[in-house]
Design a protein around this motif. Sequence first.
Motif, PDB file in Angstrom:
ATOM      1  N   VAL A 140       0.862  -1.192   0.000  1.00  0.00           N
ATOM      2  CA  VAL A 140       0.000   0.000   0.000  1.00  0.00           C
ATOM      3  C   VAL A 140       0.893   1.236   0.000  1.00  0.00           C
ATOM      4  CG1 VAL A 140      -1.796   1.284   1.220  1.00  0.00           C
ATOM      5  CG2 VAL A 140      -1.769  -1.226   1.347  1.00  0.00           C
ATOM      6  N   ALA A 164     -15.447   4.772  -6.473  1.00  0.00           N
ATOM      7  CA  ALA A 164     -16.699   4.390  -7.145  1.00  0.00           C
ATOM      8  C   ALA A 164     -16.893   5.127  -8.466  1.00  0.00           C
ATOM      9  CB  ALA A 164     -17.888   4.640  -6.217  1.00  0.00           C
ATOM     10  N   THR A 257      -3.683   8.926   7.854  1.00  0.00           N
ATOM     11  CA  THR A 257      -4.713   8.510   8.811  1.00  0.00           C
ATOM     12  C   THR A 257      -5.793   7.674   8.123  1.00  0.00           C
ATOM     13  OG1 THR A 257      -4.288  10.523  10.074  1.00  0.00           O
ATOM     14  CG2 THR A 257      -6.344   9.362  10.555  1.00  0.00           C
ATOM     15  N   LEU A 258      -6.094   7.978   6.872  1.00  0.00           N
ATOM     16  CA  LEU A 258      -7.156   7.243   6.182  1.00  0.00           C
ATOM     17  C   LEU A 258      -6.651   6.055   5.362  1.00  0.00           C
ATOM     18  CD1 LEU A 258      -9.620  10.071   5.080  1.00  0.00           C
ATOM     19  CD2 LEU A 258      -9.676   8.623   7.109  1.00  0.00           C
ATOM     20  N   PHE A 259      -5.453   6.156   4.754  1.00  0.00           N
ATOM     21  CA  PHE A 259      -4.983   5.069   3.885  1.00  0.00           C
ATOM     22  C   PHE A 259      -3.931   4.169   4.548  1.00  0.00           C
ATOM     23  CE2 PHE A 259      -6.274   8.066   0.377  1.00  0.00           C
ATOM     24  CZ  PHE A 259      -7.262   7.253  -0.149  1.00  0.00           C
ATOM     25  N   ASP A 260      -3.241   4.681   5.583  1.00  0.00           N
ATOM     26  CA  ASP A 260      -2.222   3.871   6.256  1.00  0.00           C
ATOM     27  C   ASP A 260      -1.230   3.249   5.264  1.00  0.00           C
ATOM     28  OD1 ASP A 260      -0.844   2.389   8.202  1.00  0.00           O
ATOM     29  OD2 ASP A 260      -2.293   0.741   8.149  1.00  0.00           O
ATOM     30  N   PRO A 261      -0.574   4.072   4.435  1.00  0.00           N
ATOM     31  CA  PRO A 261       0.389   3.518   3.475  1.00  0.00           C
ATOM     32  C   PRO A 261       1.737   3.257   4.147  1.00  0.00           C
ATOM     33  CG  PRO A 261       0.372   5.891   3.286  1.00  0.00           C
ATOM     34  CD  PRO A 261      -0.644   5.545   4.364  1.00  0.00           C
ATOM     35  N   SER A 262       2.541   2.384   3.546  1.00  0.00           N
ATOM     36  CA  SER A 262       3.896   2.205   4.085  1.00  0.00           C
ATOM     37  C   SER A 262       4.901   3.117   3.378  1.00  0.00           C
ATOM     38  CB  SER A 262       4.343   0.748   3.981  1.00  0.00           C
ATOM     39  OG  SER A 262       4.257   0.290   2.653  1.00  0.00           O
ATOM     40  N   PHE A 291      -0.596   8.044  16.784  1.00  0.00           N
ATOM     41  CA  PHE A 291      -0.646   6.579  16.736  1.00  0.00           C
ATOM     42  C   PHE A 291      -0.321   6.036  15.344  1.00  0.00           C
ATOM     43  CE2 PHE A 291      -4.613   8.177  15.282  1.00  0.00           C
ATOM     44  CZ  PHE A 291      -4.987   7.311  14.274  1.00  0.00           C
ATOM     45  N   PRO A 330      -8.711  -3.267  -7.672  1.00  0.00           N
ATOM     46  CA  PRO A 330      -8.668  -4.576  -7.021  1.00  0.00           C
ATOM     47  C   PRO A 330     -10.043  -5.228  -7.053  1.00  0.00           C
ATOM     48  CG  PRO A 330      -7.736  -2.889  -5.595  1.00  0.00           C
ATOM     49  CD  PRO A 330      -8.273  -2.191  -6.780  1.00  0.00           C
TER      50      PRO A 330
ATOM     51  N   ARG B  87      -4.413 -11.278   9.199  1.00  0.00           N
ATOM     52  CA  ARG B  87      -3.625 -12.337   8.554  1.00  0.00           C
ATOM     53  C   ARG B  87      -2.834 -13.118   9.589  1.00  0.00           C
ATOM     54  NH1 ARG B  87      -1.492  -9.249   3.023  1.00  0.00           N
ATOM     55  NH2 ARG B  87      -3.277  -7.870   2.970  1.00  0.00           N
ATOM     56  N   VAL B 140     -17.721   0.342  -3.725  1.00  0.00           N
ATOM     57  CA  VAL B 140     -16.876   1.100  -2.789  1.00  0.00           C
ATOM     58  C   VAL B 140     -17.795   1.853  -1.832  1.00  0.00           C
ATOM     59  CG1 VAL B 140     -15.119   2.895  -2.527  1.00  0.00           C
ATOM     60  CG2 VAL B 140     -15.086   1.419  -4.558  1.00  0.00           C
ATOM     61  N   ILE B 156     -14.064  -2.299  -0.248  1.00  0.00           N
ATOM     62  CA  ILE B 156     -13.757  -2.297  -1.684  1.00  0.00           C
ATOM     63  C   ILE B 156     -14.076  -3.695  -2.226  1.00  0.00           C
ATOM     64  CG2 ILE B 156     -11.980  -1.933  -3.441  1.00  0.00           C
ATOM     65  CD1 ILE B 156     -10.387  -0.317  -1.371  1.00  0.00           C
ATOM     66  N   PHE B 161     -10.574  -2.782   3.445  1.00  0.00           N
ATOM     67  CA  PHE B 161      -9.201  -2.337   3.165  1.00  0.00           C
ATOM     68  C   PHE B 161      -8.553  -1.957   4.495  1.00  0.00           C
ATOM     69  CE2 PHE B 161      -6.615   1.587   2.379  1.00  0.00           C
ATOM     70  CZ  PHE B 161      -5.507   0.935   1.872  1.00  0.00           C
ATOM     71  N   GLY B 162      -7.435  -2.592   4.808  1.00  0.00           N
ATOM     72  CA  GLY B 162      -6.812  -2.370   6.113  1.00  0.00           C
ATOM     73  C   GLY B 162      -5.596  -1.470   6.093  1.00  0.00           C
ATOM     74  N   GLY B 163      -5.075  -1.163   4.901  1.00  0.00           N
ATOM     75  CA  GLY B 163      -3.848  -0.379   4.843  1.00  0.00           C
ATOM     76  C   GLY B 163      -2.624  -1.246   5.080  1.00  0.00           C
ATOM     77  N   ALA B 164      -1.472  -0.588   5.176  1.00  0.00           N
ATOM     78  CA  ALA B 164      -0.210  -1.331   5.299  1.00  0.00           C
ATOM     79  C   ALA B 164      -0.012  -1.895   6.697  1.00  0.00           C
ATOM     80  CB  ALA B 164       0.972  -0.434   4.932  1.00  0.00           C
ATOM     81  N   HIS B 165      -0.616  -1.234   7.701  1.00  0.00           N
ATOM     82  CA  HIS B 165      -0.389  -1.667   9.092  1.00  0.00           C
ATOM     83  C   HIS B 165      -1.697  -1.883   9.826  1.00  0.00           C
ATOM     84  CE1 HIS B 165       2.606   1.381   7.700  1.00  0.00           C
ATOM     85  NE2 HIS B 165       3.453   0.430   7.995  1.00  0.00           N
ATOM     86  N   ARG B 166      -2.750  -2.218   9.090  1.00  0.00           N
ATOM     87  CA  ARG B 166      -4.074  -2.508   9.673  1.00  0.00           C
ATOM     88  C   ARG B 166      -4.641  -1.300  10.402  1.00  0.00           C
ATOM     89  NH1 ARG B 166      -4.666  -5.515   6.353  1.00  0.00           N
ATOM     90  NH2 ARG B 166      -6.579  -6.242   7.305  1.00  0.00           N
ATOM     91  N   GLN B 167      -4.324  -0.107   9.944  1.00  0.00           N
ATOM     92  CA  GLN B 167      -4.813   1.097  10.617  1.00  0.00           C
ATOM     93  C   GLN B 167      -5.535   2.035   9.662  1.00  0.00           C
ATOM     94  OE1 GLN B 167      -2.302   3.175  13.378  1.00  0.00           O
ATOM     95  NE2 GLN B 167      -1.062   1.386  13.819  1.00  0.00           N
ATOM     96  N   ALA B 168      -5.908   1.556   8.488  1.00  0.00           N
ATOM     97  CA  ALA B 168      -6.599   2.435   7.542  1.00  0.00           C
ATOM     98  C   ALA B 168      -7.988   2.797   8.070  1.00  0.00           C
ATOM     99  CB  ALA B 168      -6.717   1.759   6.176  1.00  0.00           C
ATOM    100  N   GLY B 169      -8.501   3.933   7.601  1.00  0.00           N
ATOM    101  CA  GLY B 169      -9.878   4.314   7.908  1.00  0.00           C
ATOM    102  C   GLY B 169     -10.075   4.940   9.275  1.00  0.00           C
ATOM    103  N   GLU B 170      -9.030   5.511   9.849  1.00  0.00           N
ATOM    104  CA  GLU B 170      -9.190   6.079  11.199  1.00  0.00           C
ATOM    105  C   GLU B 170      -9.846   7.464  11.117  1.00  0.00           C
ATOM    106  OE1 GLU B 170      -9.129   4.955  14.069  1.00  0.00           O
ATOM    107  OE2 GLU B 170      -7.963   3.112  14.037  1.00  0.00           O
ATOM    108  N   PRO B 330      -8.045  -6.637  -0.468  1.00  0.00           N
ATOM    109  CA  PRO B 330      -8.096  -6.922  -1.904  1.00  0.00           C
ATOM    110  C   PRO B 330      -6.706  -7.331  -2.381  1.00  0.00           C
ATOM    111  CG  PRO B 330      -9.020  -4.759  -1.444  1.00  0.00           C
ATOM    112  CD  PRO B 330      -8.474  -5.268  -0.155  1.00  0.00           C
TER     113      PRO B 330
END
Lengths: 330, 330
Positions: A140, A164, A257-262, A291, A330, B87, B140, B156, B161-170, B330
């Motif tokens: 991500v 969407a 905060t919303l996508f949590d990318p690496s 956090f 995806p 996971r 979506v 999705i 969708f969890g993001g890279a560290h399972r923190q997406a959508g905060e 996804p």
Amino acid sequence: MSPRTTPADGGVVLGVDVGGTVVKAALFGPDGTAVATTRRPTGAHRGPEAVVETLLDVVSESQAAAERRGTPVRAVGVASCGIVDERAGVGVFSAAFGWRDVPLRRLVAERAGVPVALGHDVRAGGVAEARLGAGRGHEVFLFVPIGTGVGAAVMIGGRPFGGAHRQAGELGHLVVRPGGEACGCGQLGCVSTVVGGPAVLRHYRELAAIRNGTAGTAGPADAAGVAALAREGDPDAVRVWSEVVDVLAESLAVAVTLFDPSAIVLGGGLAGAVELLFDPLRERLAARLAFQVMPEVRPAELAYEAGCLGAGLLARDLLDPAAGRTAQDP
Amino acid sequence: MSPRTTPADGGVVLGVDVGGTVVKAALFGPDGTAVATTRRPTGAHRGPEAVVETLLDVVSESQAAAERRGTPVRAVGVASCGIVDERAGVGVFSAAFGWRDVPLRRLVAERAGVPVALGHDVRAGGVAEARLGAGRGHEVFLFVPIGTGVGAAVMIGGRPFGGAHRQAGELGHLVVRPGGEACGCGQLGCVSTVVGGPAVLRHYRELAAIRNGTAGTAGPADAAGVAALAREGDPDAVRVWSEVVDVLAESLAVAVTLFDPSAIVLGGGLAGAVELLFDPLRERLAARLAFQVMPEVRPAELAYEAGCLGAGLLARDLLDPAAGRTAQDP
């Protein structure tokens, strides 16, 4: 693009990037290297038909050039700015070109006579960075090109997330300065009214005019010139640049905060001012996170060619569908 | 959960929702209806071990109840609050429970002796709304439960969708009031410091105390009570509620700009004040959008049971892997 030696997909593909002002095209060999490139003004001031005409001419000429090299074009990928529906093959809307619902994939296919894929310029660039550039190894990540404005491709598992209505990732139109400058999108105080070439130059000139008591048009000619002045310590340039970094940090904190990318991969013109941008940005982004996990913030590796290369990858995937699904979510 | 009649997956599954204060569990028959439910305080005040103990006891007792009915539990799904790595099957962190890296899936599997899936409570709720509730037909969408704070699952293609560290959508930890109230997450002025049961009650009491010149503890006992007063026109309650709607609209506008969903599904306690919330929220969200496509804003259909039902779906997917991949991105 990994080397491919099977006869089934070993030919040349054409990648075309239809940007706001320039159409860029490149022929890519089976190993993914560009064997010939060309660029042409879009002709957008002459209306949407002129842009389509430029696109079709560039496709025809590139095909002719490939024929002359003895390697016919096997597939074409087109990446366009604006709102693009990859699945339908349609350019839905572009403020820069003034077009609505242009069936780009069909038009190019009729001209080219080979399979055609349509992509979105920023998302195609994200695909290129994911497979060949700074996004490799990141499940991500965000690809954020900064040019006239700020775009973003949200890359999930190597594929771009479009939302969407193919409008996801509009980072440049987050409102960060409520009641601020009017943006072309209809909102006030968007990220792109602060971060982006024209905004940087305009804000510098405004400050310089106040300082000098004149409406200055002398001085830097573009945002890169403002960055150069900031590097030398010019106080107006430093102030403008600091606001750029602040707004980028604020908007990227929201995206994290919303996508949590690496990783966040920054590209485009302004990202070229590497030492002026990346360290201050990392610092201010980290200061805004609590956090959240701080992502890697790194420069794009494919520079200005990411869109063209991404279009080439879309074309290549048409010849080897198992490799990609890059044009779809995806 | 669609009816399944094949012997291979026709059994009963157990869904358990480990929330901040209560563990809820339900046995689901092959047609997806709950045949028995139970709830128990987590015992979080006695420490993380106590919560795990409560969870394991609820699992054992539910299994025993299923045995007595002649329908043994074939699989268990557990949905937990906090940061969850689906996971790895690990509860990574929970401020409410004070735990870190608890191997919940393994612990429950050892106790239950059947396959176990671990999920995140909000994301599991999103799965339930996607398959059986208000998210049906939306490729979506956002599932936004409003309880103590505000959560969000980004759905999705039916999967969270969890993001890279399972923190997406905060969503609840977007900063909307810079320099505002301290949030448990370490930031100031988060959405959850305005929207959420305790914040609503606290802000109402503060205003009422100022108005009455006393530190009032009389009046409404919870956020639903404040909503009831707002409905009657109580000026303090109206003011608090208006701020709730404003902050929700502001944060959802950000989410729409970045995720481009076709629907926002609001659940949880505060969303129960339907006529007080939805129309004003739609109006204020629409007013904030320019080029973005306004999504449907609709109430969740599975109410408080979404987490439990989502956990049941995760369990069911273990018996029929082709149906789901719900626990993964996804």
